[in-house]
Motif scaffolding. Structure first.
Motif: not given
Ligand code: SF4
Length: 436
Positions: A145, A147-149, A151-152, A154-155, A189, A234, A272
């Motif tokens: 992904c 994005h760099r939300c 709270f996340c 995952i990236p 994602q 998204y 976001r």
């Molecule tokens: S919440 Fe989703 S869109 Fe945001 S960084 Fe994580 S994987 Fe990417």
């Protein structure tokens, strides 16, 4: 020599499940057998999840259990990005890889459990090894992904967006449909960013050019004649373009679109897009084009600094948006997430209290939306036949996360059948129908 046996534990989200399927498919192609228990396995692979702290704990526990029961364990998946943490608790694991690392996992299996001599003796079904029931399948279109939300994490675990070329995705989808799959669940994602990294390159598909892009993919999948459900979309503006495909019955009128919050200050802190007014206008416009659309979303309450007023703005948004299915998490500080540095973290008690209020508020909305469907006839897909009848799902229900449609007495149906039912009863989440 008999074929070596591998045990497999698959934890986490549908994206991780697809990774598991790819690893198992490769191993089966090489003649490995998949064993249902630790004792009969020569080695165990644990595909872990690291999304929230509870998932990390579950993953670490599963690794511990596999080590205690079997002893030879390879770890893969999201938690693999945090090697030190795994090794601190379980120094005996043979190998740790990150997510989406089929080659590395298979190499490690070769090292610790060499394949039998005749690698192509076991035949693989054309759809590969599937962990889902035969009539539906997850179709992973990209990994990572951009994005760099805040709270996340995952990236940081899965990296930036890497899309699969559209022709590969469509070939897989076609194979799945030919093998009897009735519903494809498109996952990634960030489904609507599909193809951005490949500059939306075009590929020839059955005599015409198809772009590696969300809209073109949706349109081409819509030609397969099976249910196609879009997950993890998204909220980019271009998502609006696929709504007419839903209205035309090409893909399911179902949008899984995480909004996360409604207050613009909190959305900004989360990194976001869009404020609530834009999203409300868009939801209204989608419903005008496709009145039957089901909207599923997820939210986070109790984000650092969220005031009571901002939380109430979110409740107000729910009242106005009238979404069908909504999931909600109380903010939990995942190790490594940027949001942990934000000031004014809320006490657990406040977060839990807001979560409960949020859920109670939305439960009424969801229940009222189900009531509106009573008396209508809808096509449902049978997931399970039990002693009392059949358990099915409507177009509005994704497997595992949404509701079900119970058809009492319909024991003559088969898993994977599409049937029409009149909806006669509902509770907060599920419906009951009669065959018509
Ligand atoms: S919440 Fe989703 S869109 Fe945001 S960084 Fe994580 S994987 Fe990417």
């Amino acid at each position: 020599m008999s074929n070596p046996r591998v045990g497999f534990i698959s934890l986490g989200c549908p994206k991780a499940l697809v990774d598991s399927e790819q690893i198992l498919t490769r191993l089966r192609m090489e003649g490995y057998r998949v064993s249902p228990n630790y004792q009969e396995s020569d080695l165990v692979i644990v595909n872990t999840c690291g999304f929230i702290d509870a998932a990390v704990e579950e993953s670490l526990d599963s690794i511990g259990e596999a080590l205690a029961e079997n002893g030879k364990v390879i770890v893969t998946g999201c938690l693999g990005a945090r090697q030190d943490e795994i090794l601190e608790r379980h120094p005996q694991v043979l190998k740790i890889t990150g997510a989406h690392a089929t080659d590395e996992v298979v190499e490690a299996v070769h090292e610790y459990l060499p394949p039998a001599h005749h690698p192509f003796t076991s035949l693989i079904p054309p759809q590969g090894v599937k962990l889902t029931p035969k009539h539906y399948a997850y179709l992973k279109i990209s990994e990572g992904c951009n994005h760099r939300c805040t709270f996340c994490i995952i990236p940081s675990m899965r990296g930036d967006l890497v899309s699969r070329p559209v022709a590969d995705v469509l070939s897989e989808a076609e194979r799945l449909a030919a093998a009897g799959v009735k519903e494809l669940l498109v996952v990634s994602q960030d489904t609507s960013a599909y193809g951005l990294d490949l500059k939306y390159q075009s590929r020839d598909w059955k005599g015409h050019s198809v772009k590696t892009q969300f809209y073109d993919l949706a349109e081409a999948l819509g030609e397969l004649g099976i249910w196609v459900r879009m997950h993890y979309v998204y909220p980019y503006p271009h998502v609006d373009r696929v709504i007419p495909l839903m209205a035309d019955g090409k893909i399911l009128p179902y949008l899984d679109i995480p909004f996360q919050h409604a207050n613009s200050r909190i959305l900004k802190l989360m990194k976001r897009p869009a404020a609530a007014e834009n999203n409300l206008d868009r939801i209204r416009a989608w419903r005008q084009i496709c009145p039957d659309i089901t909207i599923r979303s997820t939210f986070i309450v109790g984000f650092p600094g969220e005031t009571e007023q901002e939380f109430e703005e979110l409740l107000q948004f729910l009242s106005e948006a009238q979404m069908d299915r909504v999931g909600c998490f109380a903010y939990s500080p995942v190790k490594g997430a940027a949001a942990n540095q934000l000031p004014d973290a809320l006490p657990e008690q406040v977060k839990e209290e807001r979560l409960a209020r949020f859920m109670a508020h939305q439960a009424e909305i969801s229940a009222a939306r189900l009531q509106r469907r009573l008396g209508k006839t809808e096509t449902v897909l049978v997931d399970e036949v039990v002693e009392e009848g059949s358990v099915a799902r409507s177009k509005a229900d994704a497997p595992e996360i949404d509701g079900q449609v119970f058809i009492d007495g319909a024991t003559q149906l088969k898993v994977g059948d599409f049937v029409d039912v009149e909806l006669v009863e509902a509770d907060e989440y599920d419906l009951w129908g009669k065959l018509v």
